[in-house]
Design an enzyme around this catalytic site. Structure first.
Site, PDB file in Angstrom:
ATOM      1  N   HIS A 202     -42.437  78.723  72.317  1.00  0.00           N
ATOM      2  CA  HIS A 202     -42.594  77.376  71.754  1.00  0.00           C
ATOM      3  C   HIS A 202     -41.464  77.200  70.736  1.00  0.00           C
ATOM      4  O   HIS A 202     -41.579  77.634  69.594  1.00  0.00           O
ATOM      5  CB  HIS A 202     -43.985  77.326  71.105  1.00  0.00           C
ATOM      6  CG  HIS A 202     -44.336  76.058  70.402  1.00  0.00           C
ATOM      7  ND1 HIS A 202     -45.201  75.123  70.934  1.00  0.00           N
ATOM      8  CD2 HIS A 202     -43.992  75.565  69.184  1.00  0.00           C
ATOM      9  CE1 HIS A 202     -45.376  74.129  70.085  1.00  0.00           C
ATOM     10  NE2 HIS A 202     -44.643  74.377  69.004  1.00  0.00           N
ATOM     11  N   CYS A 236     -44.455  69.900  62.219  1.00  0.00           N
ATOM     12  CA  CYS A 236     -45.766  70.183  61.636  1.00  0.00           C
ATOM     13  C   CYS A 236     -45.723  69.762  60.174  1.00  0.00           C
ATOM     14  O   CYS A 236     -44.819  70.167  59.446  1.00  0.00           O
ATOM     15  CB  CYS A 236     -46.069  71.676  61.777  1.00  0.00           C
ATOM     16  SG  CYS A 236     -47.582  72.168  60.926  1.00  0.00           S
ATOM     17  N   ASN A 245     -39.800  69.553  68.782  1.00  0.00           N
ATOM     18  CA  ASN A 245     -39.750  70.585  69.820  1.00  0.00           C
ATOM     19  C   ASN A 245     -38.529  70.346  70.693  1.00  0.00           C
ATOM     20  O   ASN A 245     -37.981  69.253  70.735  1.00  0.00           O
ATOM     21  CB  ASN A 245     -40.980  70.484  70.729  1.00  0.00           C
ATOM     22  CG  ASN A 245     -42.234  70.913  70.032  1.00  0.00           C
ATOM     23  OD1 ASN A 245     -42.872  70.111  69.356  1.00  0.00           O
ATOM     24  ND2 ASN A 245     -42.591  72.163  70.162  1.00  0.00           N
TER      25      ASN A 245
END
Ligand code: HMG
Ligand code: MG
Length: 296
Positions: A202, A236, A245
């Protein structure tokens, strides 16, 4: 075959300042469901005070048109979150902890050990309900508060989550600061103990190295699970400085040109993000969106 999890509706939207209407979220997921992507993280059953943007995940997931063969998942931090996940009938849940204590404390108000204990009943009940289970390990390379995180601190957290019954672990470069050497060091250690099929990566893309990192994991270590977010959305609120991302459309483009088999269309992911653009207070971050080239 590369297994992409589209995290845009969760990681992508959780960090947006503007209010994204419920129907726009539903339309975003419905469009993503038609891209060929096989897994979509559709929301988060977390505290609305912690992440206001995800407060309507129950309603969003209730309203989406589920495409056959697509797995719809959501973040679950505790048993209250699992209750909501079971009511919403998601296919899969994702519990989440971290490799650094300070981030974990700020993000989920628990030590790593406390979070593992909190997940025990969550995972047991989810398994009894036949849900698939992902475990996230955030700050697996760098922590916004503690700096570099050694692989030796990450491995025990992966081990604990797998021992609890997680099917796969998503290893998070939460602030997008990892480089290929750091990816190699962590994968060398992890894959001595666990098969690459249990591992997902990720990558956030703050320093523009997410694709290079993903290629390293795939080509050198045979990892085939990756997370990505349409339009490069993401971040976040408890990880200051983190950008989005890796963009789904960018990852698809590069991986396919390198011969990867992925049953999803980059233009379709790009279009899904584009449809959201009017609701954002910033431009899309994907290289695709920034380029002037006509895409077909
Ligand atoms: P807490 O304050 O310790 O929890 O927060 P609590 O149990 O004391 O409850 C406090 C309040 O929250 C109560 O409400 C509960 O009912 C409510 P009040 O009585 O004050 O009105 N509450 C809930 N409401 C709805 N659903 C729930 C729930 N649980 C409690 N499940 C808690 C602990 C974990 C709940 C909180 O800190 C939280 O929700 N944190 C989530 C943070 C988050 O979602 N961060 C972003 C996702 S992680 C990420 O982005 C990283 C990742 O992408 C990977 C990477 O990039 O590395 C995954
Ligand atoms: Mg993330």
């Amino acid at each position: 075959m590369i297994r992409l999890t589209e995290v845009g509706p969760r990681d992508g939207l959780q960090n947006e300042k503007s209010i994204i209407p419920l129907e726009t979220k539903v339309a975003f997921i419905n469009t993503l469901s038609q891209t060929g992507l096989k897994e979509i993280e559709a929301g988060a059953f977390v505290s609305a005070k912690a992440i206001p943007q995800m407060a309507d995940s129950d309603e969003v997931i209730k309203r989406i048109d589920r495409a056959p063969g697509v797995i719809y998942s959501a973040l679950v931090p505790n048993e209250a979150g699992l209750d909501r996940a079971l009511t919403a009938k998601v296919d899969k849940i994702a519990v989440f902890t971290a490799a650094s204590e300070t981030f974990n404390q700020k993000n989920i108000r628990a030590t790593i050990k406390e979070s593992i204990e909190r997940f025990r009943p969550v995972i047991n009940r989810a398994k009894a309900a036949r849900l698939a289970i992902r475990g996230y390990v955030s700050t697996a390379f760098h922590c916004p508060y503690e700096g570099a995180v050694a692989p030796e601190r990450v491995l025990p957290v992966i081990e604990e989550l797998l021992a609890l019954g997680a099917d796969e672990i998503s290893i998070g470069d939460t602030i997008g600061k990892a480089n290929p050497d750091e990816v190699r060091a962590l994968l060398e250690l992890t894959l001595k103990k666990f098969s690459a099929v249990r591992v997902v990566l990720h990558f956030h893309d703050t320093y523009g190295r997410a694709i290079e990192n993903a290629l390293t994991a795939w080509k050198e270590f045979g990892v085939t699970g990756f997370d990505a977010s349409a339009g490069g959305l993401g971040g976040c609120p408890y990880a200051p400085g983190a950008s989005g991302n890796v963009a789904t459309e960018d990852l698809l483009e590069v991986f396919k040109k390198q011969g990867a088999e992925i049953p999803a269309q980059s233009w379709a992911a790009a279009n899904a993000a584009q449809a959201l653009a009017n609701h954002l207070d910033h431009p899309l971050r994907s290289r695709w969106a920034k380029s002037n080239e006509p895409h077909g």
